[in-house]
Motif scaffolding. Structure first.
Motif, mmCIF file in Angstrom:
data_model
loop_
_atom_site.group_PDB
_atom_site.id
_atom_site.type_symbol
_atom_site.label_atom_id
_atom_site.label_comp_id
_atom_site.label_asym_id
_atom_site.label_seq_id
_atom_site.Cartn_x
_atom_site.Cartn_y
_atom_site.Cartn_z
ATOM 1 N N THR A 1 7.528 -44.750 37.989
ATOM 2 C CA THR A 1 8.371 -44.734 36.801
ATOM 3 C C THR A 1 9.484 -43.728 37.016
ATOM 4 O O THR A 1 9.270 -42.656 37.574
ATOM 5 C CB THR A 1 7.550 -44.388 35.546
ATOM 6 O OG1 THR A 1 6.809 -43.203 35.775
ATOM 7 C CG2 THR A 1 6.608 -45.519 35.184
ATOM 8 N N ALA A 2 10.671 -44.082 36.613
ATOM 9 C CA ALA A 2 11.874 -43.290 36.875
ATOM 10 C C ALA A 2 11.792 -41.907 36.254
ATOM 11 O O ALA A 2 11.390 -41.743 35.110
ATOM 12 C CB ALA A 2 13.105 -44.024 36.360
ATOM 13 N N SER A 3 12.184 -40.923 37.014
ATOM 14 C CA SER A 3 12.379 -39.552 36.550
ATOM 15 C C SER A 3 11.159 -38.945 35.881
ATOM 16 O O SER A 3 11.285 -38.035 35.071
ATOM 17 C CB SER A 3 13.553 -39.493 35.567
ATOM 18 O OG SER A 3 14.695 -40.037 36.139
ATOM 19 N N GLY A 4 9.986 -39.459 36.176
ATOM 20 C CA GLY A 4 8.785 -38.887 35.592
ATOM 21 C C GLY A 4 8.697 -39.059 34.089
ATOM 22 O O GLY A 4 7.971 -38.345 33.416
ATOM 23 N N LEU A 5 9.439 -40.007 33.536
ATOM 24 C CA LEU A 5 9.427 -40.204 32.093
ATOM 25 C C LEU A 5 8.250 -41.051 31.629
ATOM 26 O O LEU A 5 8.165 -41.402 30.466
ATOM 27 C CB LEU A 5 10.737 -40.868 31.644
ATOM 28 C CG LEU A 5 12.002 -40.048 31.875
ATOM 29 C CD1 LEU A 5 13.228 -40.864 31.500
ATOM 30 C CD2 LEU A 5 11.954 -38.752 31.090
ATOM 31 N N GLY A 6 7.391 -41.373 32.534
ATOM 32 C CA GLY A 6 6.234 -42.181 32.156
ATOM 33 C C GLY A 6 6.640 -43.596 31.836
ATOM 34 O O GLY A 6 7.548 -44.150 32.439
ATOM 35 N N THR A 7 5.976 -44.161 30.858
ATOM 36 C CA THR A 7 6.225 -45.557 30.524
ATOM 37 C C THR A 7 7.190 -45.707 29.364
ATOM 38 O O THR A 7 7.470 -46.826 28.931
ATOM 39 C CB THR A 7 4.900 -46.261 30.187
ATOM 40 O OG1 THR A 7 4.271 -45.553 29.118
ATOM 41 C CG2 THR A 7 3.978 -46.301 31.390
ATOM 42 N N ALA A 8 7.707 -44.599 28.850
ATOM 43 C CA ALA A 8 8.648 -44.657 27.722
ATOM 44 C C ALA A 8 9.875 -45.469 28.103
ATOM 45 O O ALA A 8 10.432 -45.334 29.185
ATOM 46 C CB ALA A 8 9.063 -43.251 27.304
ATOM 47 N N GLY A 9 10.285 -46.345 27.229
ATOM 48 C CA GLY A 9 11.476 -47.148 27.458
ATOM 49 C C GLY A 9 11.239 -48.393 28.291
ATOM 50 O O GLY A 9 12.162 -49.158 28.529
#
Length: 140
Positions: free
Chosen positions: A41-49
């Motif tokens: 997941t991009a930039s360590g933002l998890g699954t948000a978005g």
């Protein structure tokens, strides 16, 4: 010597050599083996978005790729646990190893290359530096 082995994979052909090593060690030591695939997941933002359907599709793709590697490389009698997790690959691998009392991590040195490797670094290098378990880095 080893009771639990972790083999992280992105499902690519570049990881087949490392898979053979991981399963060979599992067979030799009668060890449990975990095959871990990570949906980055991009930039360590998890699954948000991320759309839930997209995440389910990505999880299914990773699980299928891991199952293919197991079916192609696991010797008879060696059972594998397949897991798919989300996040930053090196962090997820190190955390998974800790949570599951992994005695040995076996992974490929092949993966990111070129500019991507310069910018993000090698996942294997990061795991070597951060995992508590020993890491066997296998060149293709």
């Amino acid at each position: 010597m080893y009771e639990t082995i972790l083999f992280p994979t992105d499902g690519s052909e570049a990881t087949i050599g490392a898979a053979k090593h991981a399963f060979s060690h599992a067979e030799r030591y009668d060890a449990a083996i975990h095959v871990l695939s990570i949906v980055e997941t991009a930039s360590g933002l998890g699954t948000a978005g991320h759309d839930e359907t997209e995440l389910d599709e990505r999880r299914a793709e990773r699980a299928s790729a891991a199952e293919r590697i197991v079916s192609e490389t696991a010797p008879d009698g060696v059972e594998a646990t397949i897991a798919v997790e989300f996040g930053s690959p090196a962090r997820v691998i190190a955390e998974y190893a800790d949570r599951n009392a992994i005695d040995l991590v076996v992974m490929s040195t092949k993966g990111r290359s070129g500019a991507e490797r310069i910018v993000f670094g090698s996942i294997t290098d990061e795991v070597v530096r951060h995992a508590d378990a020993p890491v066997l880095a296998v060149q293709r």
